[in-house]
Design a protein around this motif. Structure first.
Motif, PDB file in Angstrom:
ATOM      1  N   PRO A  27       1.070 -17.219 -72.490  1.00 14.31           N
ATOM      2  CA  PRO A  27       0.253 -16.474 -71.581  1.00 14.31           C
ATOM      3  C   PRO A  27       0.722 -14.934 -72.731  1.00 14.31           C
ATOM      4  CG  PRO A  27       2.778 -17.496 -72.094  1.00 14.31           C
ATOM      5  CD  PRO A  27       1.881 -17.901 -73.058  1.00 14.31           C
ATOM      6  N   ALA A  33       5.599 -13.754 -69.368  1.00 16.30           N
ATOM      7  CA  ALA A  33       5.734 -14.529 -68.159  1.00 16.30           C
ATOM      8  C   ALA A  33       5.377 -16.218 -68.511  1.00 16.30           C
ATOM      9  CB  ALA A  33       6.098 -14.145 -66.714  1.00 16.30           C
ATOM     10  N   ALA A  34       5.566 -17.464 -68.588  1.00 17.40           N
ATOM     11  CA  ALA A  34       4.680 -18.608 -69.082  1.00 17.40           C
ATOM     12  C   ALA A  34       3.880 -18.462 -67.417  1.00 17.40           C
ATOM     13  CB  ALA A  34       5.795 -19.714 -68.066  1.00 17.40           C
ATOM     14  N   ASP A  35       3.455 -18.149 -66.358  1.00  8.66           N
ATOM     15  CA  ASP A  35       2.554 -18.229 -65.035  1.00  8.66           C
ATOM     16  C   ASP A  35       1.964 -17.107 -65.470  1.00  8.66           C
ATOM     17  OD1 ASP A  35       5.144 -16.256 -64.393  1.00  8.66           O
ATOM     18  OD2 ASP A  35       4.705 -16.710 -62.321  1.00  8.66           O
ATOM     19  N   GLY A  36       2.108 -16.001 -66.950  1.00  4.70           N
ATOM     20  CA  GLY A  36       1.029 -14.928 -67.077  1.00  4.70           C
ATOM     21  C   GLY A  36       0.087 -15.063 -67.586  1.00  4.70           C
ATOM     22  N   THR A  38      -3.559 -15.983 -69.646  1.00  2.00           N
ATOM     23  CA  THR A  38      -3.264 -16.098 -70.616  1.00  2.00           C
ATOM     24  C   THR A  38      -4.492 -15.464 -71.858  1.00  2.00           C
ATOM     25  OG1 THR A  38      -4.674 -18.085 -69.823  1.00  2.00           O
ATOM     26  CG2 THR A  38      -2.226 -18.080 -69.866  1.00  2.00           C
ATOM     27  N   ASP A  41      -7.971 -16.981 -69.318  1.00  3.19           N
ATOM     28  CA  ASP A  41      -7.655 -16.324 -67.877  1.00  3.19           C
ATOM     29  C   ASP A  41      -8.683 -14.860 -68.080  1.00  3.19           C
ATOM     30  OD1 ASP A  41      -5.857 -16.942 -65.500  1.00  3.19           O
ATOM     31  OD2 ASP A  41      -4.933 -17.911 -67.633  1.00  3.19           O
ATOM     32  N   ARG A  69      -4.498 -27.405 -65.163  1.00  4.69           N
ATOM     33  CA  ARG A  69      -5.123 -24.903 -64.680  1.00  4.69           C
ATOM     34  C   ARG A  69      -6.467 -25.396 -64.186  1.00  4.69           C
ATOM     35  NH1 ARG A  69      -1.640 -21.263 -68.377  1.00  4.69           N
ATOM     36  NH2 ARG A  69      -0.011 -22.268 -68.572  1.00  4.69           N
ATOM     37  N   ALA A  72      -6.469 -24.270 -60.542  1.00  4.55           N
ATOM     38  CA  ALA A  72      -6.820 -23.038 -59.635  1.00  4.55           C
ATOM     39  C   ALA A  72      -7.514 -21.575 -60.590  1.00  4.55           C
ATOM     40  CB  ALA A  72      -4.818 -22.711 -60.525  1.00  4.55           C
ATOM     41  N   ARG A  76      -9.386 -19.180 -59.466  1.00  3.47           N
ATOM     42  CA  ARG A  76      -9.426 -17.303 -59.281  1.00  3.47           C
ATOM     43  C   ARG A  76     -10.740 -16.447 -59.535  1.00  3.47           C
ATOM     44  NH1 ARG A  76      -5.393 -17.492 -62.690  1.00  3.47           N
ATOM     45  NH2 ARG A  76      -3.606 -18.312 -61.085  1.00  3.47           N
TER      46      ARG A  76
END
Length: 250
Positions: A27, A33-36, A38, A41, A69, A72, A76
């Motif tokens: 991240p 944050a782990a869900d932020g 990368t 991304d 992932r 997702a 996204r």
């Protein structure tokens, strides 16, 4: 033209993050944050912003995390993803990793390293530099003060890349290759052959050594200066902290 991301590397200097994740999925959001977001991304977001709707990702170390992932990420960014497996990701360097994507190269790609945080202006600069017979165009930082670790490039007007290596006096370099390249479909076969020769000579070599092999064979590799932009190659925790500072600007 499609996107291509090299995301097979382990990134052991980023432990404990990379105990369970490939480097491309560490991240880089400002709070970690782990869900932020990368690096993967950010890169897919850049591809989408320039109209790329398909991308391939070379996976290896902790590949299951990318597979988990995939859906997702596609939803996204609106980019259809193909995952290409590198069976030697933990044994060999990335000349082999790029060669694993040789079939994708035939479609023409914008290649991005899975550890480079950079703005979409880089992709736009490369796309604007297309034409006039240019087959391979490297994004080059000609502003940054260089040291020993950087992937340094010597380029000459009209002749393109003459040298690309970390093993060079920084004072001799034109700039630093930032890990993003536009590769036209016509260059695919020649590049794949140069990469194969490179990793067969030494599996620890980089794909940039494949670029040098191509230049040594008389092929022209062009460069496109990207200007004074914020970017970083994330190799260690200090780089990660810098990456988080940069990523929040995008």
């Amino acid at each position: 033209m499609i996107g291509l991301v090299l995301a097979a590397g382990a990134g052991r200097r980023l432990r404990p993050y990379t105990d369970t994740l490939p480097k491309a999925l560490v991240p880089v959001g400002p709070d970690g944050a782990a869900d932020g977001p990368t690096v993967l991304d950010l890169t897919l977001g850049n591809f989408a912003a320039v109209g790329i709707t398909r991308a391939a990702v070379v996976v290896g170390y902790r590949k299951e995390a990318v597979y988990a992932r995939k859906d997702a990420l596609e939803a996204r960014y609106g980019v259809e993803l193909t995952l290409i497996e590198n069976d030697k990701a933990e044994e060999w360097n990335n000349a082999y990793s790029l060669w694993c994507a040789r079939d994708v190269l035939r479609e023409g790609v914008i290649l991005a390293n899975g550890d480079t945080v950079h703005p979409v202006s880089v992709e736009r600069t490369l796309l604007a530099a297309r034409g006039e017979g240019r087959r391979i165009i490297l994004a080059l930082d000609t502003v940054k003060k260089l040291a020993d670790e950087e992937m340094k490039v010597v380029a000459e007007p009209g002749r393109g890349v003459r040298r690309i290596t970390k093993l060079m006096d920084p004072a001799d370099a034109t700039g630093e290759y930032i890990g993003v390249t536009l590769i036209e479909a016509e260059a695919a076969a020649d590049l794949a052959d140069a990469l194969k020769a490179t990793f067969e000579r030494d599996p620890d070599l980089y794909y940039e050594d494949g670029y040098q092999e191509l230049a040594n064979r008389g092929h022209t590799l062009d460069v496109a200066p990207v200007g004074d932009i914020p970017w970083v190659e994330i190799d260690n925790h200090a780089d990660l902290a810098r990456g988080r500072e940069i990523a929040c600007q995008y």
